[in-house]
Design an enzyme around this catalytic site. Structure first.
Site, PDB file in Angstrom:
ATOM      1  N   LYS A   7       0.876  -1.087  -0.064  1.00 22.06           N
ATOM      2  CA  LYS A   7      -0.011  -0.063   0.167  1.00 22.06           C
ATOM      3  C   LYS A   7       0.882   1.175   0.009  1.00 22.06           C
ATOM      4  O   LYS A   7       0.643   2.090  -0.738  1.00 22.06           O
ATOM      5  CB  LYS A   7      -0.864  -0.086   1.417  1.00 22.06           C
ATOM      6  N   GLN A  28      -4.678  -1.230   9.722  1.00 21.53           N
ATOM      7  CA  GLN A  28      -4.517  -2.366   8.936  1.00 21.53           C
ATOM      8  C   GLN A  28      -5.241  -3.600  10.001  1.00 21.53           C
ATOM      9  O   GLN A  28      -4.741  -3.612  11.315  1.00 21.53           O
ATOM     10  CB  GLN A  28      -3.135  -3.109   8.791  1.00 21.53           C
ATOM     11  N   ASP A  41     -11.188   3.034   4.029  1.00 20.25           N
ATOM     12  CA  ASP A  41     -11.384   1.551   4.070  1.00 20.25           C
ATOM     13  C   ASP A  41     -12.867   1.324   3.886  1.00 20.25           C
ATOM     14  O   ASP A  41     -13.559   0.292   3.608  1.00 20.25           O
ATOM     15  CB  ASP A  41     -11.030   0.880   5.435  1.00 20.25           C
TER      16      ASP A  41
HETATM   17  N1  L34 Z   1      -7.892  -2.067   7.323  1.00 23.41           N
HETATM   18  N2  L34 Z   1      -7.434  -4.422   6.844  1.00 23.41           N
HETATM   19  C1  L34 Z   1      -7.779  -3.278   6.477  1.00 23.41           C
HETATM   20  N3  L34 Z   1      -8.178  -2.829   5.121  1.00 23.41           N
HETATM   21  C2  L34 Z   1      -8.024  -3.909   4.240  1.00 23.41           C
HETATM   22  O1  L34 Z   1      -8.264  -3.597   2.714  1.00 23.41           O
HETATM   23  C3  L34 Z   1      -7.286  -5.155   4.725  1.00 23.41           C
HETATM   24  N4  L34 Z   1      -7.247  -6.176   3.600  1.00 23.41           N
HETATM   25  C4  L34 Z   1      -7.412  -7.556   4.268  1.00 23.41           C
HETATM   26  C5  L34 Z   1      -6.781  -7.528   5.517  1.00 23.41           C
HETATM   27  N5  L34 Z   1      -6.711  -6.685   6.377  1.00 23.41           N
HETATM   28  C6  L34 Z   1      -7.096  -5.235   6.013  1.00 23.41           C
HETATM   29  C7  L34 Z   1      -6.037  -6.115   2.864  1.00 23.41           C
HETATM   30  O2  L34 Z   1      -5.550  -5.004   2.821  1.00 23.41           O
HETATM   31  C8  L34 Z   1      -6.617  -8.120   3.016  1.00 23.41           C
HETATM   32  N6  L34 Z   1      -6.076  -7.167   1.975  1.00 23.41           N
HETATM   33  C9  L34 Z   1      -5.015  -7.592   1.175  1.00 23.41           C
HETATM   34  C10 L34 Z   1      -4.439  -6.827   0.646  1.00 23.41           C
HETATM   35  C11 L34 Z   1      -3.497  -6.957  -0.619  1.00 23.41           C
HETATM   36  C12 L34 Z   1      -3.429  -8.244  -0.896  1.00 23.41           C
HETATM   37  C13 L34 Z   1      -4.009  -9.367  -0.162  1.00 23.41           C
HETATM   38  C14 L34 Z   1      -4.924  -9.052   0.904  1.00 23.41           C
HETATM   39  C15 L34 Z   1      -2.420  -8.629  -1.921  1.00 23.41           C
HETATM   40  O3  L34 Z   1      -1.926  -7.445  -2.542  1.00 23.41           O
HETATM   41  N7  L34 Z   1      -2.172  -9.685  -2.338  1.00 23.41           N
HETATM   42  C16 L34 Z   1      -1.005 -10.192  -3.486  1.00 23.41           C
HETATM   43  C17 L34 Z   1      -0.042 -11.018  -2.648  1.00 23.41           C
HETATM   44  C18 L34 Z   1       0.708 -10.216  -1.630  1.00 23.41           C
HETATM   45  C19 L34 Z   1       1.815 -10.974  -1.054  1.00 23.41           C
HETATM   46  O4  L34 Z   1       2.633 -11.694  -1.813  1.00 23.41           O
HETATM   47  O5  L34 Z   1       1.695 -11.141   0.156  1.00 23.41           O
HETATM   48  C20 L34 Z   1      -1.836 -10.921  -4.483  1.00 23.41           C
HETATM   49  O6  L34 Z   1      -1.422 -10.897  -5.655  1.00 23.41           O
HETATM   50  O7  L34 Z   1      -2.871 -11.627  -3.971  1.00 23.41           O
END
Ligand code: L34
Length: 304
Positions: free
Chosen positions: A54, A98, A121
Site C-alpha cells: 500500500k 490494518q 477503508d
Molecule cells: N484495514 N485491513 C484493513 N483494510 C484492508 O483492506 C485489509 N485487507 C485484508 C486484510 N486486512 C485489512 C487487505 O488489505 C486483506 N488485504 C489484502 C491486501 C492486498 C493483498 C491481499 C490482501 C495483496 O496484494 N495480495 C497479493 C499478494 C501479496 C503477497 O505476496 O503477500 C496478491 O497477488 O494476491
C-alpha cells in the site's frame, strides 16, 4: 473452452494510470496531493506485506504517505490518540488501520474513532450505512468488494439478473459485496445468495451461481464440481500455505493459495481470478481510488 483469466495486476495498471494523471492535475490546480496514513500494529507478516504494498503504491502515485508502525503492545488509548491526531491533520485525507489488531485492542472502538470523511477503508458504520442505501449515497465503498465489482465489470461479465453466490459473510468482504451487487444499478441488479459455515448444502448453492464469489479463507474449499460451467469465479482467498525461495530475489516468500482449486476450476469456469495477482492487487488499487476521492470530496469537486 479454457476460462478467461481476470488479471488483477493488469486492471490495476489501467486504474492507477488514471489516478496518477488526476493527482497531477489536482496538484497543478490546487497545490494539494492526496494524503494517506497506514497504521500497522505489530508484525504479522501478511499485514506487513500488504501495508508495504500500500505504501509503495501510494508513493508511486505521488501521494503523501505516512507509514505509522506501532508495537504489538501499544495501548488502546494510545492508538485512539494516534487516530485523533490524523483526524485533525488537514494534509491527511485517508486513514487506514490494518486488520487484524491484537487481542487487547477493541477493533470496533478503533474503527469507530476514524473520521468517516477519512475512512478510506469504508469500515465506519456511517459508510457501511451509506453503502447499504446505495447510489449517490455511497462515499467510500470498501476496497476488496469495490475491486471485485470492478473486475467483474472489466471482464465484461453481466451482473444484471445474474445469480450471484457469495461464500462468506465477513464485514470486510461477504456482507458488503452482497449488498453492492443487489443494488438497483446497471453494474449490479443481481440476485444474491450469501452462504456461510452454517449453510446446509454449500455445493448445491454454488452450482447455481453465474458469478461465484469465494471469501471463506479456506484454501481449496471450492472444488471443481461446485462450479457451473461457464461461471465467473472470483477467488478472494489469499491463504499462506507455506514458504519458498523466490526465484527473482532469492529471499523467502510465502506460498499463496486461493479458496478455489484454480487449475481444475479454470477448465470449467468461463472466467476466473488467479491467486496471487487477482483480487489482492485490486484491493490496494481501490484504496488509492478512495484516497484520491476523499481529497476530491474535500475540495468540492466530487459529491457524495
Ligand atoms: N484495514 N485491513 C484493513 N483494510 C484492508 O483492506 C485489509 N485487507 C485484508 C486484510 N486486512 C485489512 C487487505 O488489505 C486483506 N488485504 C489484502 C491486501 C492486498 C493483498 C491481499 C490482501 C495483496 O496484494 N495480495 C497479493 C499478494 C501479496 C503477497 O505476496 O503477500 C496478491 O497477488 O494476491
Amino acid at each position: 473452452m479454457a476460462a478467461k483469466i481476470i488479471k488483477g495486476i493488469d486492471i490495476r495498471e489501467e486504474i492507477l494510470s488514471d489516478i496518477r494523471k488526476e493527482v497531477q492535475e489536482i496538484k497543478a490546480e490546487y497545490g494539494l496531493v492526496p494524503g494517506l496514513t497506514t497504521i500497522l500494529v505489530g508484525d504479522n507478516p501478511a499485514s506487513l506485506s500488504y501495508v508495504t504494498l500500500k505504501v509503495e503504491t501510494a508513493n508511486s502515485l505521488g501521494f503523501k504517505e505516512v507509514q505509522d508502525s506501532q508495537p504489538t503492545d501499544i495501548s488502546e488509548e494510545d492508538l485512539l490518540s494516534l487516530i485523533a491526531k490524523y483526524n485533525n491533520d488537514p494534509t491527511i485525507h485517508g486513514i487506514l488501520v490494518q486488520l487484524p489488531l491484537p487481542e487487547h485492542i477493541d477493533e470496533k472502538k478503533v474503527l469507530y474513532a476514524i473520521d468517516p470523511d477519512k475512512d478510506v477503508d469504508g469500515f465506519h458504520p456511517i459508510n457501511i450505512g451509506r453503502l447499504m442505501l446505495g447510489g449517490s449515497e455511497v462515499k467510500f465503498p470498501p476496497c476488496t468488494p469495490a475491486g471485485i465489482q470492478e473486475m467483474i465489470i472489466r471482464a465484461g461479465v453481466n451482473t444484471d439478473g445474474a445469480e450471484v453466490v457469495v461464500v462468506g459473510r465477513s464485514n470486510i468482504v461477504g456482507k458488503p459485496i452482497a449488498n453492492m451487487l443487489l443494488q438497483k444499478d446497471p453494474h449490479a441488479n443481481a440476485t444474491v445468495t450469501v452462504v456461510h459455515t452454517h449453510t446446509k448444502d454449500l455445493a448445491s448453492h454454488c452450482r447455481r451461481a453465474d458469478i461465484l464469489i469465494v471469501a471463506a479463507g479456506v484454501p481449496g474449499l471450492v472444488s471443481p464440481e461446485w462450479i457451473k460451467p461457464g461461471a465467473c469465479v472470483i477467488d478472494v482467498g489469499v491463504n499462506r500455505v507455506g514458504e519458498k525461495i523466490s526465484e527473482k530475489t532469492g529471499k523467502k516468500v510465502a506460498v499463496l493459495r486461493g479458496d478455489v482449486d484454480f487449475e481444475e476450476a479454470r477448465k470449467i469456469a468461463g472466467a476466473i481470478t488467479p491467486v496471487p495477482g487477482g483480487v489482492g492487487p485490486m484491493t490496494i488499487t481501490m484504496l488509492m481510488k478512495n484516497t484520491l476521492n476523499s481529497l476530491k470530496y474535500r475540495l468540492g469537486i466530487m459529491q457524495a
